[in-house]
Motif scaffolding. Structure first.
Motif, PDB file in Angstrom:
ATOM      1  N   VAL A 150      46.888 -12.468  57.892  1.00  0.00           N
ATOM      2  CA  VAL A 150      46.071 -11.192  58.420  1.00  0.00           C
ATOM      3  C   VAL A 150      44.768 -11.404  57.914  1.00  0.00           C
ATOM      4  CG1 VAL A 150      45.860  -8.560  58.265  1.00  0.00           C
ATOM      5  CG2 VAL A 150      48.286  -9.603  58.701  1.00  0.00           C
ATOM      6  N   ALA A 151      44.936 -11.730  56.582  1.00  0.00           N
ATOM      7  CA  ALA A 151      43.447 -11.979  56.156  1.00  0.00           C
ATOM      8  C   ALA A 151      42.857 -13.075  56.691  1.00  0.00           C
ATOM      9  CB  ALA A 151      43.606 -12.371  54.833  1.00  0.00           C
ATOM     10  N   LEU A 152      43.252 -14.181  57.180  1.00  0.00           N
ATOM     11  CA  LEU A 152      42.671 -15.381  57.577  1.00  0.00           C
ATOM     12  C   LEU A 152      42.314 -15.057  59.126  1.00  0.00           C
ATOM     13  CD1 LEU A 152      44.716 -18.256  56.206  1.00  0.00           C
ATOM     14  CD2 LEU A 152      42.202 -17.688  55.630  1.00  0.00           C
ATOM     15  N   THR A 153      43.311 -14.508  60.056  1.00  0.00           N
ATOM     16  CA  THR A 153      42.962 -14.161  61.351  1.00  0.00           C
ATOM     17  C   THR A 153      41.802 -13.116  61.396  1.00  0.00           C
ATOM     18  OG1 THR A 153      45.148 -14.181  61.867  1.00  0.00           O
ATOM     19  CG2 THR A 153      44.094 -12.967  63.468  1.00  0.00           C
TER      20      THR A 153
ATOM     21  N   VAL B 269      46.368  -7.261  47.531  1.00  0.00           N
ATOM     22  CA  VAL B 269      47.434  -6.747  46.586  1.00  0.00           C
ATOM     23  C   VAL B 269      48.756  -7.573  46.932  1.00  0.00           C
ATOM     24  CG1 VAL B 269      48.432  -4.706  45.670  1.00  0.00           C
ATOM     25  CG2 VAL B 269      46.314  -4.528  46.072  1.00  0.00           C
ATOM     26  N   GLU B 270      49.031  -7.636  48.100  1.00  0.00           N
ATOM     27  CA  GLU B 270      50.382  -8.286  48.389  1.00  0.00           C
ATOM     28  C   GLU B 270      50.435  -9.722  47.925  1.00  0.00           C
ATOM     29  OE1 GLU B 270      54.165  -8.669  50.060  1.00  0.00           O
ATOM     30  OE2 GLU B 270      53.039  -6.661  49.837  1.00  0.00           O
ATOM     31  N   PHE B 271      49.170 -10.528  47.865  1.00  0.00           N
ATOM     32  CA  PHE B 271      49.247 -11.785  47.426  1.00  0.00           C
ATOM     33  C   PHE B 271      49.746 -11.857  45.972  1.00  0.00           C
ATOM     34  CE2 PHE B 271      45.370 -12.711  50.157  1.00  0.00           C
ATOM     35  CZ  PHE B 271      46.169 -13.139  51.082  1.00  0.00           C
ATOM     36  N   ARG B 272      49.302 -10.874  45.166  1.00  0.00           N
ATOM     37  CA  ARG B 272      49.638 -10.765  43.818  1.00  0.00           C
ATOM     38  C   ARG B 272      50.942 -10.347  43.282  1.00  0.00           C
ATOM     39  NH1 ARG B 272      49.901  -6.261  41.193  1.00  0.00           N
ATOM     40  NH2 ARG B 272      48.488  -5.220  42.542  1.00  0.00           N
TER      41      ARG B 272
ATOM     42  N   GLY C 273      56.660  -5.813  43.964  1.00  0.00           N
ATOM     43  CA  GLY C 273      57.838  -6.124  44.160  1.00  0.00           C
ATOM     44  C   GLY C 273      58.125  -5.416  45.672  1.00  0.00           C
ATOM     45  N   ARG C 274      59.415  -5.074  45.990  1.00  0.00           N
ATOM     46  CA  ARG C 274      59.772  -4.770  47.216  1.00  0.00           C
ATOM     47  C   ARG C 274      59.147  -3.608  47.657  1.00  0.00           C
ATOM     48  NH1 ARG C 274      64.548  -4.758  50.425  1.00  0.00           N
ATOM     49  NH2 ARG C 274      65.262  -2.569  50.810  1.00  0.00           N
ATOM     50  N   GLU C 275      58.851  -2.481  46.686  1.00  0.00           N
ATOM     51  CA  GLU C 275      57.963  -1.226  46.944  1.00  0.00           C
ATOM     52  C   GLU C 275      56.590  -1.861  47.675  1.00  0.00           C
ATOM     53  OE1 GLU C 275      55.971   2.599  44.850  1.00  0.00           O
ATOM     54  OE2 GLU C 275      56.989   1.034  43.616  1.00  0.00           O
ATOM     55  N   LEU C 276      56.018  -2.704  47.126  1.00  0.00           N
ATOM     56  CA  LEU C 276      54.743  -3.297  47.469  1.00  0.00           C
ATOM     57  C   LEU C 276      55.162  -3.973  48.924  1.00  0.00           C
ATOM     58  CD1 LEU C 276      51.679  -3.752  47.265  1.00  0.00           C
ATOM     59  CD2 LEU C 276      52.363  -5.946  45.926  1.00  0.00           C
ATOM     60  N   ASP C 277      56.158  -4.479  49.174  1.00  0.00           N
ATOM     61  CA  ASP C 277      56.239  -5.041  50.435  1.00  0.00           C
ATOM     62  C   ASP C 277      56.331  -4.027  51.450  1.00  0.00           C
ATOM     63  OD1 ASP C 277      56.109  -7.774  49.199  1.00  0.00           O
ATOM     64  OD2 ASP C 277      58.327  -7.991  49.133  1.00  0.00           O
ATOM     65  N   ALA C 278      57.071  -3.020  51.158  1.00  0.00           N
ATOM     66  CA  ALA C 278      57.470  -1.943  52.045  1.00  0.00           C
ATOM     67  C   ALA C 278      56.058  -1.306  52.288  1.00  0.00           C
ATOM     68  CB  ALA C 278      58.530  -1.282  51.905  1.00  0.00           C
TER      69      ALA C 278
ATOM     70  N   ALA D  74      57.083  -9.028  46.524  1.00  0.00           N
ATOM     71  CA  ALA D  74      58.495  -9.894  46.331  1.00  0.00           C
ATOM     72  C   ALA D  74      58.948 -10.926  47.152  1.00  0.00           C
ATOM     73  CB  ALA D  74      59.613  -8.535  46.123  1.00  0.00           C
ATOM     74  N   ASP D  75      58.512 -10.831  48.407  1.00  0.00           N
ATOM     75  CA  ASP D  75      59.161 -11.679  49.571  1.00  0.00           C
ATOM     76  C   ASP D  75      57.845 -12.505  49.985  1.00  0.00           C
ATOM     77  OD1 ASP D  75      59.428 -12.241  52.182  1.00  0.00           O
ATOM     78  OD2 ASP D  75      61.179 -10.971  52.419  1.00  0.00           O
ATOM     79  N   ALA D  76      58.244 -13.808  49.857  1.00  0.00           N
ATOM     80  CA  ALA D  76      57.290 -14.984  49.941  1.00  0.00           C
ATOM     81  C   ALA D  76      56.645 -14.741  51.590  1.00  0.00           C
ATOM     82  CB  ALA D  76      57.801 -16.191  49.779  1.00  0.00           C
ATOM     83  N   THR D  77      57.585 -14.362  52.522  1.00  0.00           N
ATOM     84  CA  THR D  77      57.426 -14.000  53.758  1.00  0.00           C
ATOM     85  C   THR D  77      56.010 -13.255  54.137  1.00  0.00           C
ATOM     86  OG1 THR D  77      59.479 -14.626  54.502  1.00  0.00           O
ATOM     87  CG2 THR D  77      58.224 -13.548  56.299  1.00  0.00           C
ATOM     88  N   GLN D  78      56.150 -11.914  53.227  1.00  0.00           N
ATOM     89  CA  GLN D  78      55.468 -11.036  53.299  1.00  0.00           C
ATOM     90  C   GLN D  78      53.920 -11.215  52.830  1.00  0.00           C
ATOM     91  OE1 GLN D  78      56.099  -8.992  55.626  1.00  0.00           O
ATOM     92  NE2 GLN D  78      58.155  -9.730  55.333  1.00  0.00           N
ATOM     93  N   ARG D  79      53.959 -11.970  51.485  1.00  0.00           N
ATOM     94  CA  ARG D  79      52.885 -12.738  51.176  1.00  0.00           C
ATOM     95  C   ARG D  79      52.113 -13.234  52.219  1.00  0.00           C
ATOM     96  NH1 ARG D  79      56.395 -13.389  46.664  1.00  0.00           N
ATOM     97  NH2 ARG D  79      56.452 -15.451  46.997  1.00  0.00           N
TER      98      ARG D  79
END
Length: 154
Positions: free
Chosen positions: A19-22, A2-5, A90-95, A8-13
């Motif tokens: 994480v997924a790749l690792t 879900v974070e990919f989609r 957005g930001r709520e998703l990131d957190a 809000a923050d490119a760093t968190q994406r």
């Protein structure tokens, strides 16, 4: 994820992608070992039976339950939490992503420490130890990211 989609923050994406790749890489390594050793990829044993010395979450709520309830891996998000994550943006998703991922990594560290202590194969012990080190470092970074967002640490 879900974070990919909706993050809000490119760093968190990027964290989500890493994480997924690792985890895909680690699963691939462990699956290859099972194949090499002639062992099945799945088992009819109860989930997480090999970790009986470690406290495990019971039932899908993560709040404990009867011994007959399904056993979950430590740190796994509940279905309610995954629904919250899917509904966030957005930001709520990131957190929320960071908070749940920190707990997930803590569970991964618990499992990896148990594997490192119990494994007979040197390669398994080495991978487990590396997982502990990597996930601990990722937790530190995710905690710093939460603080930078003004969110209390998880």
């Amino acid at each position: 994820m879900v974070e990919f989609r909706g993050g809000a923050d490119a760093t968190q994406r990027g964290v989500a992608a890493d994480v997924a790749l690792t985890q895909q890489r680690e699963i691939g390594i462990m699956s290859a070992w099972l194949t090499q050793w002639g062992l099945p990829q799945v088992s009819t044993d109860p989930p997480m039976r090999w970790m009986r010395s470690v406290h495990l979450d019971h039932d899908s709520s993560g709040h404990g339950g009867a011994a007959t309830d399904a056993v979950r891996m430590p740190g796994m998000a509940t279905s309610t939490e995954l629904s919250q994550l899917a509904g966030a943006s957005g930001r709520e998703l990131d957190a929320l992503f960071l908070t749940l991922m920190i707990r997930h990594h803590r569970g991964g560290i618990t499992m990896a420490q148990e594997a490192a202590a119990r494994a007979e194969e040197p390669d398994v012990r080495a991978l487990a130890r590396a997982m502990v080190i990597n996930q601990a470092a990722e937790i530190e970074q995710m905690q710093a990211d939460l603080r930078a967002m003004g969110v209390p640490p998880a």
